[in-house]
Design a protein around this motif. Structure first.
Motif, PDB file in Angstrom:
ATOM      1  N   ALA A 179       0.840  14.302  16.314  1.00 19.34           N
ATOM      2  CA  ALA A 179       0.770  14.038  14.876  1.00 19.34           C
ATOM      3  C   ALA A 179       2.163  13.937  14.267  1.00 19.34           C
ATOM      4  N   GLN A 180       3.061  14.795  14.705  1.00 15.46           N
ATOM      5  CA  GLN A 180       4.428  14.756  14.195  1.00 15.46           C
ATOM      6  C   GLN A 180       5.107  13.448  14.594  1.00 15.46           C
ATOM      7  N   ARG A 181       4.924  13.033  15.835  1.00 16.81           N
ATOM      8  CA  ARG A 181       5.516  11.768  16.298  1.00 16.81           C
ATOM      9  C   ARG A 181       4.987  10.591  15.474  1.00 16.81           C
ATOM     10  N   ALA A 182       3.691  10.615  15.189  1.00 15.92           N
ATOM     11  CA  ALA A 182       3.070   9.536  14.409  1.00 15.92           C
ATOM     12  C   ALA A 182       3.654   9.466  13.001  1.00 15.92           C
ATOM     13  N   GLY A 183       4.045  10.597  12.441  1.00 16.85           N
ATOM     14  CA  GLY A 183       4.638  10.613  11.119  1.00 16.85           C
ATOM     15  C   GLY A 183       6.080  10.132  11.089  1.00 16.85           C
ATOM     16  N   LEU A 184       6.739  10.150  12.241  1.00 16.89           N
ATOM     17  CA  LEU A 184       8.147   9.758  12.308  1.00 16.89           C
ATOM     18  C   LEU A 184       8.369   8.307  12.699  1.00 16.89           C
ATOM     19  N   ASP A 185       7.366   7.703  13.337  1.00 18.49           N
ATOM     20  CA  ASP A 185       7.533   6.364  13.901  1.00 18.49           C
ATOM     21  C   ASP A 185       6.255   5.572  13.655  1.00 18.49           C
ATOM     22  N   PRO A 186       6.344   4.310  13.233  1.00 23.02           N
ATOM     23  CA  PRO A 186       5.132   3.528  12.975  1.00 23.02           C
ATOM     24  C   PRO A 186       4.425   3.028  14.243  1.00 23.02           C
ATOM     25  N   ALA A 187       4.991   3.288  15.416  1.00 32.33           N
ATOM     26  CA  ALA A 187       4.353   2.849  16.666  1.00 32.33           C
ATOM     27  C   ALA A 187       3.028   3.584  16.858  1.00 32.33           C
ATOM     28  N   PRO A 188       2.064   2.953  17.518  1.00 32.73           N
ATOM     29  CA  PRO A 188       0.790   3.632  17.785  1.00 32.73           C
ATOM     30  C   PRO A 188       0.991   4.894  18.626  1.00 32.73           C
ATOM     31  N   VAL A 189       0.189   5.900  18.331  1.00 32.57           N
ATOM     32  CA  VAL A 189       0.227   7.164  19.071  1.00 32.57           C
ATOM     33  C   VAL A 189      -1.202   7.497  19.486  1.00 32.57           C
ATOM     34  N   ALA A 190      -1.366   7.885  20.742  1.00 37.94           N
ATOM     35  CA  ALA A 190      -2.675   8.306  21.250  1.00 37.94           C
ATOM     36  C   ALA A 190      -2.538   9.681  21.885  1.00 37.94           C
ATOM     37  N   TRP A 191      -3.502  10.550  21.594  1.00 42.49           N
ATOM     38  CA  TRP A 191      -3.578  11.897  22.180  1.00 42.49           C
ATOM     39  C   TRP A 191      -4.816  11.925  23.063  1.00 42.49           C
ATOM     40  N   ILE A 192      -4.622  12.265  24.319  1.00 45.20           N
ATOM     41  CA  ILE A 192      -5.719  12.353  25.291  1.00 45.20           C
ATOM     42  C   ILE A 192      -5.743  13.783  25.811  1.00 45.20           C
ATOM     43  N   ALA A 193      -6.784  14.515  25.477  1.00 47.31           N
ATOM     44  CA  ALA A 193      -6.909  15.899  25.929  1.00 47.31           C
ATOM     45  C   ALA A 193      -7.953  15.950  27.039  1.00 47.31           C
ATOM     46  N   ALA A 194      -7.474  16.147  28.252  1.00 51.67           N
ATOM     47  CA  ALA A 194      -8.355  16.127  29.421  1.00 51.67           C
ATOM     48  C   ALA A 194      -8.373  17.466  30.138  1.00 51.67           C
ATOM     49  N   GLU A 195      -7.916  18.519  29.480  1.00 57.18           N
ATOM     50  CA  GLU A 195      -7.855  19.820  30.149  1.00 57.18           C
ATOM     51  C   GLU A 195      -9.231  20.446  30.347  1.00 57.18           C
ATOM     52  N   ARG A 196     -10.253  19.935  29.680  1.00 57.35           N
ATOM     53  CA  ARG A 196     -11.598  20.507  29.816  1.00 57.35           C
ATOM     54  C   ARG A 196     -12.460  19.742  30.823  1.00 57.35           C
ATOM     55  N   VAL A 197     -11.872  18.770  31.515  1.00 58.90           N
ATOM     56  CA  VAL A 197     -12.594  18.059  32.574  1.00 58.90           C
ATOM     57  C   VAL A 197     -12.571  18.944  33.815  1.00 58.90           C
ATOM     58  N   ARG A 198     -13.729  19.296  34.285  1.00 56.46           N
ATOM     59  CA  ARG A 198     -13.866  20.247  35.391  1.00 56.46           C
ATOM     60  C   ARG A 198     -13.616  19.560  36.726  1.00 56.46           C
ATOM     61  N   ARG A 199     -12.653  20.061  37.497  1.00 55.20           N
ATOM     62  CA  ARG A 199     -12.286  19.450  38.771  1.00 55.20           C
ATOM     63  C   ARG A 199     -12.698  20.261  39.986  1.00 55.20           C
ATOM     64  N   ASP A 200     -12.943  21.533  39.804  1.00 54.13           N
ATOM     65  CA  ASP A 200     -13.399  22.371  40.919  1.00 54.13           C
ATOM     66  C   ASP A 200     -14.169  23.559  40.363  1.00 54.13           C
ATOM     67  N   LEU A 201     -14.710  24.359  41.235  1.00 58.00           N
ATOM     68  CA  LEU A 201     -15.565  25.463  40.804  1.00 58.00           C
ATOM     69  C   LEU A 201     -14.817  26.551  40.038  1.00 58.00           C
ATOM     70  N   TRP A 202     -13.497  26.581  40.132  1.00 58.95           N
ATOM     71  CA  TRP A 202     -12.712  27.580  39.412  1.00 58.95           C
ATOM     72  C   TRP A 202     -12.489  27.176  37.967  1.00 58.95           C
ATOM     73  N   ASP A 203     -12.577  25.893  37.673  1.00 62.57           N
ATOM     74  CA  ASP A 203     -12.351  25.410  36.307  1.00 62.57           C
ATOM     75  C   ASP A 203     -13.436  25.913  35.367  1.00 62.57           C
ATOM     76  N   ALA A 204     -13.024  26.252  34.152  1.00 62.01           N
ATOM     77  CA  ALA A 204     -13.981  26.699  33.134  1.00 62.01           C
ATOM     78  C   ALA A 204     -14.382  25.557  32.212  1.00 62.01           C
ATOM     79  N   GLY A 205     -13.987  24.352  32.517  1.00 57.88           N
ATOM     80  CA  GLY A 205     -14.219  23.212  31.635  1.00 57.88           C
ATOM     81  C   GLY A 205     -15.678  22.827  31.485  1.00 57.88           C
ATOM     82  N   ASP A 206     -15.920  21.954  30.482  1.00 60.57           N
ATOM     83  CA  ASP A 206     -17.280  21.478  30.215  1.00 60.57           C
ATOM     84  C   ASP A 206     -17.352  19.944  30.270  1.00 60.57           C
ATOM     85  N   ASN A 207     -16.351  19.327  30.902  1.00 64.23           N
ATOM     86  CA  ASN A 207     -16.284  17.869  31.076  1.00 64.23           C
ATOM     87  C   ASN A 207     -16.149  17.115  29.757  1.00 64.23           C
TER      88      ASN A 207
END
Length: 181
Positions: free
Chosen positions: A110-138
């Motif tokens: 959000a801060q970067r988007a306020g400083l520069d008119p270029a498009p900014v995308a935020w991708i949060a993928a930390e909740r994608v479950r990759r193994d049985l130890w992950d607590a994610g919900d995909n």
């Protein structure tokens, strides 16, 4: 700065659905006490493991490349993920100078988007479950600033088709709420 669009999706299918693929799980040689310890720390998690580490990185690579294709080469990406796999290198696209990889990046995006008119995308993928130890919900969360289009998320959705994403309701401060702060 408030995002132009915020979106949360729950991934519901393995990207190789219907195709034979070699097993990518790593099985450590465990002894009796290791199994007991594993059982003591086991989490009850109804979310299935849909992707392995290699498929996870391939998904992130597709999303980043799709963002540049749809939003332009000047697009800055903030990719939020968990610790990388120890035996795999990150894809070259995630090591590009236009990409910031880390944890808790919504405010920085959000801060970067306020400083520069270029498009900014935020991708949060930390909740994608990759193994049985992950607590994610995909859940995969996206936010866009300065995109210059009415529906920038639609440009990234083709990268997710194989995972049959389902949209989640964000009106009650759902999983993408931290992108708006």
């Amino acid at each position: 700065m408030t995002p132009q669009q915020t979106l949360a999706l729950r991934l519901t299918r393995n990207p190789d659905h219907g195709r034979a693929a070699p097993c990518a799980s790593v099985n450590l040689p465990l002894e009796t006490q290791d199994y007991a310890r594993r059982h003591a720390y086991a989490r009850a998690n109804p979310a299935p493991v849909l992707v392995n580490h290699r498929q996870y990185y391939a998904l992130l690579d597709r999303l980043v490349r799709q963002a540049w294709s749809g939003l332009g080469e000047r697009c800055r990406l903030f990719v939020q993920l968990r610790l990388p796999a120890m035996d795999l290198a990150l894809p070259a696209s995630l090591l590009d100078a236009r990409v910031t990889v880390g944890a808790g990046l919504a405010r920085e995006a959000a801060q970067r988007a306020g400083l520069d008119p270029a498009p900014v995308a935020w991708i949060a993928a930390e909740r994608v479950r990759r193994d049985l130890w992950d607590a994610g919900d995909n859940t995969l969360r996206l936010a866009f600033w300065n995109a210059g289009q009415p529906d920038p998320a639609a440009l990234l959705l083709p990268a997710l088709d194989a995972l049959a994403p389902r949209f989640l309701d964000l009106t009650d401060g759902g999983p993408a709420a931290d992108a708006t702060r």
